[in-house]
Write an enzyme that holds these catalytic residues in place. Sequence first.
Site, PDB file in Angstrom:
ATOM      1  N   GLU A 274       9.100 -21.345   8.014  1.00  0.00           N
ATOM      2  CA  GLU A 274       9.659 -20.495   9.066  1.00  0.00           C
ATOM      3  C   GLU A 274      10.743 -21.213   9.855  1.00  0.00           C
ATOM      4  O   GLU A 274      11.501 -20.589  10.595  1.00  0.00           O
ATOM      5  CB  GLU A 274       8.562 -19.997  10.009  1.00  0.00           C
ATOM      6  CG  GLU A 274       7.968 -21.039  10.908  1.00  0.00           C
ATOM      7  CD  GLU A 274       6.912 -20.467  11.835  1.00  0.00           C
ATOM      8  OE1 GLU A 274       6.992 -20.767  13.034  1.00  0.00           O
ATOM      9  OE2 GLU A 274       6.041 -19.711  11.368  1.00  0.00           O
TER      10      GLU A 274
ATOM     11  N   GLU B 190       0.791  -1.229   0.000  1.00  0.00           N
ATOM     12  CA  GLU B 190       0.000   0.000   0.000  1.00  0.00           C
ATOM     13  C   GLU B 190       0.825   1.282   0.000  1.00  0.00           C
ATOM     14  O   GLU B 190       0.325   2.343  -0.399  1.00  0.00           O
ATOM     15  CB  GLU B 190      -0.939  -0.009   1.216  1.00  0.00           C
ATOM     16  CG  GLU B 190      -2.016  -1.087   1.120  1.00  0.00           C
ATOM     17  CD  GLU B 190      -2.870  -1.182   2.365  1.00  0.00           C
ATOM     18  OE1 GLU B 190      -2.560  -0.484   3.348  1.00  0.00           O
ATOM     19  OE2 GLU B 190      -3.845  -1.945   2.354  1.00  0.00           O
TER      20      GLU B 190
END
Length: 273
Positions: A110, A79
């Site tokens: 992860e 954004e």
Amino acid sequence: MVPITEQPSQHRHLENKSIKEITELINNENGTVTGAIEKVLPQLNKLIQAITDKLKAGGRLFYLGAGSGGRLAVLDVIELPTTFGIEKGIVNIVLAGGIERLIEAREEMEDNYNEGWEKLLQEEVNSKDIVLGISASGTTPFVLGALEACRKNNITTGCIVSNPDSSISQHADYPVEVITGPEVITGSTRMKCGTAQKIIFDIISTTVMIQLGRVEDNQMVHVQLINKKITDRAVKMLMQKVGIADYAEAESLLLANGSVKKAMDQFNMNLQK
């Protein structure tokens, strides 16, 4: 000792509760998040100053994460170019498993201790940059391995974690430990931890962009004109800022220059002629 993020929920037998009871207790727990963030604002301010200094000097910010926190950071990175008109590549995300596989939620990635640093090397990370590790547990190998390598290579690091005295915090120059407590559903750190992370990302990026001059007064003067709604808002912003009364005139000036800020500068230059 059981990490705080893994401690049992304070709410028992959720399956026996009504919708009203469940929504109230979740909302009440969420209400504690801003208080937890308030306690770490001094540490957060130091991190934001460090990020601002790096970006002003031509460096880049890398969010580095896995799981819910990493995916929330993706939203921030996506954004910012539209909202503040910054070039892509100034604020980046390195996600366990890769952004291209975001919706697969590859949580197993992860655990790869070396992947985070390898991905940073692919981005040619260097001492001009700052790397911000994101991990609710504070122990995620993907993040830990990368921050350790950054330290060895004189790359500034920060972190956002949700447990105190974590191994990741020990390898961060600017650690932020926001302690939100046990989750409504035991260990589900997509809840309060995720809420805190999203708020903190908003605080970091918005404050940094203001410091970089991407906001004037309280307005997005560098917003990209990507659709009719944003363009209309920008036209009205320009009219208000320079005193143009005619919508069509302001729209023409805006579209010719590409942003409110550039249109304002052009308007003022025309006045001086």
